[in-house]
Design an enzyme around this catalytic site. Structure first.
Site, PDB file in Angstrom:
ATOM      1  N   GLU A   1      -6.399 -10.231  -1.919  1.00  0.00           N
ATOM      2  CA  GLU A   1      -7.152 -10.102  -0.658  1.00  0.00           C
ATOM      3  C   GLU A   1      -8.651  -9.982  -0.930  1.00  0.00           C
ATOM      4  O   GLU A   1      -9.350  -9.171  -0.303  1.00  0.00           O
ATOM      5  CB  GLU A   1      -6.670  -8.884   0.139  1.00  0.00           C
TER       6      GLU A   1
ATOM      7  N   HIS B   1     -10.624  -5.512  -2.195  1.00  0.00           N
ATOM      8  CA  HIS B   1     -11.629  -5.418  -1.127  1.00  0.00           C
ATOM      9  C   HIS B   1     -12.798  -4.611  -1.699  1.00  0.00           C
ATOM     10  O   HIS B   1     -12.740  -3.385  -1.762  1.00  0.00           O
ATOM     11  CB  HIS B   1     -11.050  -4.697   0.096  1.00  0.00           C
TER      12      HIS B   1
ATOM     13  N   ASN C   1       1.850  -4.508  -3.497  1.00  0.00           N
ATOM     14  CA  ASN C   1       0.466  -4.876  -3.228  1.00  0.00           C
ATOM     15  C   ASN C   1      -0.307  -3.630  -2.797  1.00  0.00           C
ATOM     16  O   ASN C   1       0.189  -2.842  -1.992  1.00  0.00           O
ATOM     17  CB  ASN C   1       0.476  -5.914  -2.082  1.00  0.00           C
TER      18      ASN C   1
ATOM     19  N   ASP D   1     -12.456  -9.844  -1.009  1.00  0.00           N
ATOM     20  CA  ASP D   1     -13.717 -10.023  -0.291  1.00  0.00           C
ATOM     21  C   ASP D   1     -14.697  -8.977  -0.803  1.00  0.00           C
ATOM     22  O   ASP D   1     -14.306  -7.985  -1.421  1.00  0.00           O
ATOM     23  CB  ASP D   1     -13.577 -10.014   1.241  1.00  0.00           C
TER      24      ASP D   1
ATOM     25  N   GLU E   1       0.804  -1.227   0.000  1.00  0.00           N
ATOM     26  CA  GLU E   1       0.000   0.000   0.000  1.00  0.00           C
ATOM     27  C   GLU E   1       0.839   1.280   0.000  1.00  0.00           C
ATOM     28  O   GLU E   1       0.716   2.115   0.897  1.00  0.00           O
ATOM     29  CB  GLU E   1      -0.974  -0.047   1.187  1.00  0.00           C
TER      30      GLU E   1
HETATM   31  O1  G2I Z   1      -7.464  -4.112   6.366  1.00  0.00           O
HETATM   32  C1  G2I Z   1      -7.627  -5.224   5.546  1.00  0.00           C
HETATM   33  C2  G2I Z   1      -6.323  -5.602   4.856  1.00  0.00           C
HETATM   34  C3  G2I Z   1      -5.895  -4.506   3.888  1.00  0.00           C
HETATM   35  N1  G2I Z   1      -4.669  -4.855   3.181  1.00  0.00           N
HETATM   36  C4  G2I Z   1      -3.564  -5.277   4.008  1.00  0.00           C
HETATM   37  C5  G2I Z   1      -3.985  -6.341   5.000  1.00  0.00           C
HETATM   38  O2  G2I Z   1      -2.914  -6.684   5.840  1.00  0.00           O
HETATM   39  C6  G2I Z   1      -5.180  -5.886   5.827  1.00  0.00           C
HETATM   40  O3  G2I Z   1      -5.482  -6.938   6.767  1.00  0.00           O
HETATM   41  C7  G2I Z   1      -6.006  -6.542   7.994  1.00  0.00           C
HETATM   42  C8  G2I Z   1      -6.277  -7.783   8.822  1.00  0.00           C
HETATM   43  O4  G2I Z   1      -7.256  -8.543   8.168  1.00  0.00           O
HETATM   44  C9  G2I Z   1      -6.785  -7.381  10.209  1.00  0.00           C
HETATM   45  O5  G2I Z   1      -6.872  -8.534  11.052  1.00  0.00           O
HETATM   46  O6  G2I Z   1      -5.088  -5.721   8.651  1.00  0.00           O
HETATM   47  C10 G2I Z   1      -5.616  -5.213   9.861  1.00  0.00           C
HETATM   48  C11 G2I Z   1      -4.676  -4.188  10.444  1.00  0.00           C
HETATM   49  O7  G2I Z   1      -4.519  -3.100   9.605  1.00  0.00           O
HETATM   50  C12 G2I Z   1      -5.849  -6.371  10.833  1.00  0.00           C
HETATM   51  O8  G2I Z   1      -6.456  -5.893  12.029  1.00  0.00           O
HETATM   52  C13 G2I Z   1      -5.715  -5.996  13.183  1.00  0.00           C
HETATM   53  C14 G2I Z   1      -6.420  -5.187  14.249  1.00  0.00           C
HETATM   54  O9  G2I Z   1      -6.469  -3.819  13.798  1.00  0.00           O
HETATM   55  C15 G2I Z   1      -5.670  -5.258  15.527  1.00  0.00           C
HETATM   56  O10 G2I Z   1      -6.379  -4.560  16.526  1.00  0.00           O
HETATM   57  C16 G2I Z   1      -5.449  -6.697  15.920  1.00  0.00           C
HETATM   58  O11 G2I Z   1      -4.625  -6.785  17.052  1.00  0.00           O
HETATM   59  O12 G2I Z   1      -5.618  -7.343  13.621  1.00  0.00           O
HETATM   60  C17 G2I Z   1      -4.816  -7.457  14.763  1.00  0.00           C
HETATM   61  C18 G2I Z   1      -4.603  -8.951  15.065  1.00  0.00           C
HETATM   62  O13 G2I Z   1      -5.822  -9.571  15.276  1.00  0.00           O
END
Ligand code: G2I
Length: 485
Positions: A269, A240, A204, A271, A163
């Protein structure tokens, strides 16, 4: 159709999927019928993979989750476990445990691993953004070197920079940009390449699926990196989507123009969220979006695979980020497939040349028996062939069947465009399934050919594929011949 696949291989692949199903029936506990999984269908549809993001907490606590994960998907991406804040929470202190757990699971289930991610403004520990700017480059290079080296040989592709752009196409002004300007991207790619020359290196981003300022910015960046000879192998389109915002304009053409720059493209990614509550009308629209994405990828030969960002609504990131939205995945929270699953499976089946309706519920796990270290001496060096060398090692043998890994090394001085490994079984061994290669078998003769995503091996680099086979009597290793194209 990927440049490395010819019609004859497509036919062989279709036969291979059938054999895999028959083989699973014979080797494992008998069942009424074995259905093709998304991974098998994507493989048959031009040698692609179908993957999912994986939550480590679900991986260790939810057996329904792991059963579907192991059977349906041929690639995995750690949703969080390989990100900087997890891997190096304090400078110089590395924790690879979560990523190791997933890599181990993926090896047992013959899945590719996409590494996500190395350099990103988010989930970045405070110590990095707090560094004096003249120390950021060394910290970034060390982080990349340590992480990529740790996983060397286990990662199919890395999202090296994640990003990098704002939605208007300008560079995101994060600590890396502030410290190094746009040059941090080339530096990150070169550093990753030095640590694992065989891993595919990706940029990405989201909102680059359709044409627009952000997609143009990524296109111009990739074009310039290629012109400078910076190691870049692919572009990840996160995808997304939300049904209330419409489908991206010109997605297939956009993927195609990137591919024309000489890089792979991948949906990384996927969805498709909606405003809750979920309705059947919204499910129908969602299925159409999933279908359009699948078909856009299938229409572009260098679109090597599709990854969904979690396969079940139970673990989707969406509701936690977009209040009042969700239901974005292929399976609902109770692991029932949605119309989107059927749409994707139908599209893959059609692209594979099949006519059979795909399953509407998850098939049972068909993974072969796993583990047990190699029981026979590995390398079988080719007497013939050119430009590459293939080594064979049995990884598990249960008396009536076995799995084996074949490593293909590029011994030439240029990248391979394709490769082919051939052998003749010394006994009555018979392949019932193969992953990361397309195979055909006639009598005792077997030929395995590269897939679109692993055809290109750099000089000195290697890739591998796996197989499952049945036998009775002896299981003597064959002599392999490798030919590079
Ligand atoms: O935001 C969706 C995706 C966008 N592109 C990059 C990806 O890496 C991103 O993935 C998401 C995860 O699916 C989430 O699970 O990235 C988020 C963070 O920017 C992830 O969220 C984080 C929460 O914000 C935290 O509070 C938590 O501790 O997940 C962490 C682990 O569960």
């Amino acid at each position: 159709m990927p440049r490395t696949l010819r019609p004859v291989w497509l036919a062989a692949l279709a036969a291979g999927v059938l054999l895999a199903m028959l083989g699973a029936l014979g080797v494992l506990a008998p069942r009424a019928a074995a259905q093709s999984t998304l991974g098998q269908l994507a493989s048959a549809a031009g040698g692609r993979y179908f993957g999912t993001a994986v939550s480590n907490s679900a991986l260790t606590s939810d057996t329904t989750y792991t059963s579907i994960l192991g059977s349906q998907f041929s690639a995995v991406t750690p949703e969080n476990a390989m990100k900087w804040d997890t891997v190096e929470p304090n400078q110089g202190q590395f924790d690879f445990s979560g990523g190791d757990q997933l890599v181990s699971y993926a090896k047992q289930h013959n899945q590719l691993v996409r590494g996500h991610n190395l350099v990103w403004h988010s989930q970045l520990p405070g110590w990095v953004s707090g560094l004096p700017l003249n120390q950021v480059q060394a910290a970034m290079e060390n982080h990349i070197t340590q992480e990529v080296s740790h996983y060397k040989g286990s990662i199919y592709a890395w999202d090296v920079v994640n990003e990098p752009f704002n939605d208007d196409g300008s560079y995101r002004s994060d600590v890396f940009y502030q410290a190094m300007g746009t040059g941090y991207i080339a530096d990150a790619l070169r550093t990753a390449h030095a640590a694992d020359p065989s891993a595919k290196l990706y940029l990405n981003d989201y909102n680059i699926e359709g044409t627009g300022a952000k997609a143009d910015a990524m296109y111009n960046l990739v074009s310039s990196l290629k012109a400078q000879g910076v190691p870049i192998d692919g572009v990840g389109f996160e995808t997304h989507l939300a049904i209330q915002y419409g489908f991206p304009t010109g997605m297939q053409q956009n993927l195609q123009r990137f591919a024309a720059l000489g890089v792979d493209v991948a949906i990384t990614e996927l969805d498709v969220r909606m405003t809750l509550p979920e309705t059947s009308a919204q499910d129908t629209t969602q299925a159409d979006y999933y279908s359009q994405v699948t078909n856009a990828c299938l229409a572009v030969s260098r679109c090597v695979g599709i990854t969904v960002w979690e396969f079940t609504d139970k673990y989707s990131w969406v509701p936690g980020t977009f209040s009042g939205q969700g239901a974005a995945d292929l399976y609902d929270s109770n692991y029932q497939t949605k119309p989107a699953y059927t749409a994707v499976a139908n599209d893959l089946t059609a692209a594979a040349g099949g006519t059979t309706a795909p399953p509407t519920t998850a098939p049972p796990t068909t993974a072969p028996p796993t583990t047990a270290p190699p029981t026979t001496a590995p390398p079988t060096t080719p007497p013939g062939g050119s430009g590459c060398k293939a080594s064979y090692a049995v990884s598990s043998d249960w008396g009536s069947g076995f799995t084996a890994n074949v490593t293909v090394a590029n011994t030439g001085s240029a990248d391979t465009k394709s490769w082919k490994v051939s052998w003749s079984w010394p006994g009555n061994q018979a392949v019932v399934n193969m992953w990361n290669a397309v195979y055909s078998q006639s009598g005792t003769a077997v030929t395995a050919t590269s897939q679109s995503y692993n055809a290109d091996i750099p000089p000195g680099g290697s890739t591998s594929f796996g197989l499952q086979a049945t036998y009775s009597g002896g299981n003597t290793a064959p002599t392999l011949t490798c030919t590079a194209g």
